[in-house]
Write an enzyme that holds these catalytic residues in place. Structure first.
Site, PDB file in Angstrom:
ATOM      1  N   ASN A 159     -12.502  -3.217   2.651  1.00  0.00           N
ATOM      2  CA  ASN A 159     -13.431  -2.929   2.512  1.00  0.00           C
ATOM      3  C   ASN A 159     -14.285  -3.152   1.198  1.00  0.00           C
ATOM      4  O   ASN A 159     -13.912  -3.224  -0.105  1.00  0.00           O
ATOM      5  CB  ASN A 159     -13.019  -1.272   2.639  1.00  0.00           C
ATOM      6  CG  ASN A 159     -12.513  -0.883   3.781  1.00  0.00           C
ATOM      7  OD1 ASN A 159     -13.050  -1.398   4.963  1.00  0.00           O
ATOM      8  ND2 ASN A 159     -11.303   0.591   3.541  1.00  0.00           N
ATOM      9  N   GLN A 189     -14.804   1.397   1.103  1.00  0.00           N
ATOM     10  CA  GLN A 189     -13.927   1.345  -0.299  1.00  0.00           C
ATOM     11  C   GLN A 189     -14.194   2.869  -1.151  1.00  0.00           C
ATOM     12  O   GLN A 189     -14.798   2.804  -1.601  1.00  0.00           O
ATOM     13  CB  GLN A 189     -14.547   0.071  -1.233  1.00  0.00           C
ATOM     14  CG  GLN A 189     -13.866  -0.750  -1.553  1.00  0.00           C
ATOM     15  CD  GLN A 189     -14.727  -1.422  -2.736  1.00  0.00           C
ATOM     16  OE1 GLN A 189     -15.282  -2.010  -2.316  1.00  0.00           O
ATOM     17  NE2 GLN A 189     -13.982  -1.413  -3.905  1.00  0.00           N
ATOM     18  N   GLU A 190     -12.176   3.084  -1.399  1.00  0.00           N
ATOM     19  CA  GLU A 190     -12.420   3.848  -2.030  1.00  0.00           C
ATOM     20  C   GLU A 190     -12.112   3.509  -3.470  1.00  0.00           C
ATOM     21  O   GLU A 190     -12.000   4.583  -4.602  1.00  0.00           O
ATOM     22  CB  GLU A 190     -11.362   5.060  -1.823  1.00  0.00           C
ATOM     23  CG  GLU A 190     -12.074   5.886  -0.112  1.00  0.00           C
ATOM     24  CD  GLU A 190     -10.572   6.685   0.507  1.00  0.00           C
ATOM     25  OE1 GLU A 190      -9.383   6.458  -0.368  1.00  0.00           O
ATOM     26  OE2 GLU A 190     -11.049   7.844   1.197  1.00  0.00           O
ATOM     27  N   ASP A 247       1.095  -1.171  -0.042  1.00  0.00           N
ATOM     28  CA  ASP A 247       0.111   0.062  -0.078  1.00  0.00           C
ATOM     29  C   ASP A 247       0.759   0.844  -0.176  1.00  0.00           C
ATOM     30  O   ASP A 247       1.896   1.377   0.903  1.00  0.00           O
ATOM     31  CB  ASP A 247      -1.318   0.094   1.041  1.00  0.00           C
ATOM     32  CG  ASP A 247      -1.852   0.995   0.867  1.00  0.00           C
ATOM     33  OD1 ASP A 247      -3.026   0.738   1.489  1.00  0.00           O
ATOM     34  OD2 ASP A 247      -2.143   2.271   0.954  1.00  0.00           O
ATOM     35  N   HIS A 280      -9.992  -5.936  -3.161  1.00  0.00           N
ATOM     36  CA  HIS A 280      -8.481  -5.588  -2.385  1.00  0.00           C
ATOM     37  C   HIS A 280      -8.550  -5.973  -0.902  1.00  0.00           C
ATOM     38  O   HIS A 280      -8.989  -5.479  -0.676  1.00  0.00           O
ATOM     39  CB  HIS A 280      -7.666  -4.051  -2.921  1.00  0.00           C
ATOM     40  CG  HIS A 280      -8.554  -2.684  -2.020  1.00  0.00           C
ATOM     41  ND1 HIS A 280      -9.086  -2.734  -3.584  1.00  0.00           N
ATOM     42  CD2 HIS A 280      -8.254  -2.402  -1.264  1.00  0.00           C
ATOM     43  CE1 HIS A 280      -9.432  -1.111  -2.369  1.00  0.00           C
ATOM     44  NE2 HIS A 280      -9.511  -1.476  -1.207  1.00  0.00           N
ATOM     45  N   HIS A 294      -7.365  -6.030   2.823  1.00  0.00           N
ATOM     46  CA  HIS A 294      -5.972  -5.470   2.746  1.00  0.00           C
ATOM     47  C   HIS A 294      -4.787  -6.438   4.097  1.00  0.00           C
ATOM     48  O   HIS A 294      -5.871  -7.202   4.738  1.00  0.00           O
ATOM     49  CB  HIS A 294      -6.218  -3.732   3.977  1.00  0.00           C
ATOM     50  CG  HIS A 294      -6.577  -2.695   3.560  1.00  0.00           C
ATOM     51  ND1 HIS A 294      -5.852  -1.782   3.124  1.00  0.00           N
ATOM     52  CD2 HIS A 294      -7.469  -2.679   2.657  1.00  0.00           C
ATOM     53  CE1 HIS A 294      -6.623  -1.274   2.305  1.00  0.00           C
ATOM     54  NE2 HIS A 294      -8.128  -1.758   1.910  1.00  0.00           N
TER      55      HIS A 294
HETATM   56  P1  5GP Z   1      -9.400   0.847   0.783  1.00  0.00           P
HETATM   57  O1  5GP Z   1     -10.306   2.298   0.981  1.00  0.00           O
HETATM   58  O2  5GP Z   1     -10.797   1.774  -0.932  1.00  0.00           O
HETATM   59  O3  5GP Z   1     -10.348   0.296   1.306  1.00  0.00           O
HETATM   60  O4  5GP Z   1      -8.173   1.474   0.164  1.00  0.00           O
HETATM   61  C1  5GP Z   1      -7.111   1.879  -0.645  1.00  0.00           C
HETATM   62  C2  5GP Z   1      -6.501   2.120  -0.528  1.00  0.00           C
HETATM   63  O5  5GP Z   1      -5.313   1.798  -1.943  1.00  0.00           O
HETATM   64  C3  5GP Z   1      -5.664   2.433   0.580  1.00  0.00           C
HETATM   65  O6  5GP Z   1      -5.218   2.239   1.483  1.00  0.00           O
HETATM   66  C4  5GP Z   1      -4.339   3.596  -0.437  1.00  0.00           C
HETATM   67  O7  5GP Z   1      -3.298   3.860   0.270  1.00  0.00           O
HETATM   68  C5  5GP Z   1      -4.146   2.371  -1.419  1.00  0.00           C
HETATM   69  N1  5GP Z   1      -3.509   3.248  -2.693  1.00  0.00           N
HETATM   70  C6  5GP Z   1      -4.706   3.508  -3.456  1.00  0.00           C
HETATM   71  N2  5GP Z   1      -3.692   4.218  -4.747  1.00  0.00           N
HETATM   72  C7  5GP Z   1      -2.354   3.533  -4.744  1.00  0.00           C
HETATM   73  C8  5GP Z   1      -1.919   3.500  -5.450  1.00  0.00           C
HETATM   74  O8  5GP Z   1      -1.481   3.937  -6.549  1.00  0.00           O
HETATM   75  N3  5GP Z   1      -0.639   2.434  -4.944  1.00  0.00           N
HETATM   76  C9  5GP Z   1      -0.477   1.385  -4.508  1.00  0.00           C
HETATM   77  N4  5GP Z   1       0.278   1.279  -4.015  1.00  0.00           N
HETATM   78  N5  5GP Z   1      -1.669   2.184  -3.485  1.00  0.00           N
HETATM   79  C10 5GP Z   1      -2.819   2.374  -3.414  1.00  0.00           C
END
Ligand code: 5GP
Ligand code: ZN
Length: 142
Positions: free
Chosen positions: A87, A94-95, A31, A100, A102
């Site tokens: 998420n 979930q962004e 991440d 994915h 974690h």
């Molecule tokens: P979510 O909130 O969707 O569960 O988590 C998305 C995760 O993706 C976040 O922890 C964020 O730091 C990670 N992330 C977002 N963009 C990138 C990227 O371009 N490269 C990497 N390695 N991680 C990313």
């Protein structure tokens, strides 16, 4: 591949990542904003938004990779424990709309929280309500 998806672009090599594992179905990388050293994201190669969108063989491969990556990430950073979670949907936080998992290594006294901290206000459910919900979940499965 979804052209505007960051994680599809990472799988395609268009955006660099610290890759830790790949096979025919799965890709895993660090991440970019880690919650702990070794914070790893485990994703299907193909673009699927939510866990329930995954074909069975992809879901199996994703869990098999997580099964191996959890002890690997813990060992790499000498962590005694980890939180593992998804998420799943916008309202859950979930962004990135590409499934994915974690893997977040955890350490004694690291100031973090257990996964119970993700919920909102705890509901006050009596046993009959719990039984109804359990029945509905059992009935809703394919
Ligand atoms: P979510 O909130 O969707 O569960 O988590 C998305 C995760 O993706 C976040 O922890 C964020 O730091 C990670 N992330 C977002 N963009 C990138 C990227 O371009 N490269 C990497 N390695 N991680 C990313
Ligand atoms: Zn994608």
């Amino acid at each position: 591949m979804s052209d505007d998806c960051i994680f599809c672009q990472i799988v395609a090599g268009e955006i660099p990542s610290h890759t830790v594992y790949e096979d025919d179905h799965v890709f895993a990388f660090l991440d970019v904003n880690p919650l702990a050293p070794g914070h790893t994201l485990v994703i299907p190669r193909d673009h699927h938004e939510r866990l329930n969108d995954l074909p069975d063989d992809t879901a199996d491969a994703l869990y098999a990779a997580i099964h191996d990556l959890v002890p690997a990430a813990e060992a790499a950073v000498d962590a005694p424990a980890s939180n593992v979670g998804f998420n799943n949907g916008e309202e859950s936080g979930q962004e990135v709309p590409h499934v994915h998992g974690h893997v977040v290594p955890r350490f004694a006294d690291d100031g973090g929280s257990p996964i119970h901290a993700v919920g909102g206000a705890a509901p006050d459910l009596d046993d009959d309500e719990m039984a109804d919900i359990a029945e509905d979940i059992a009935a809703a499965q394919d």
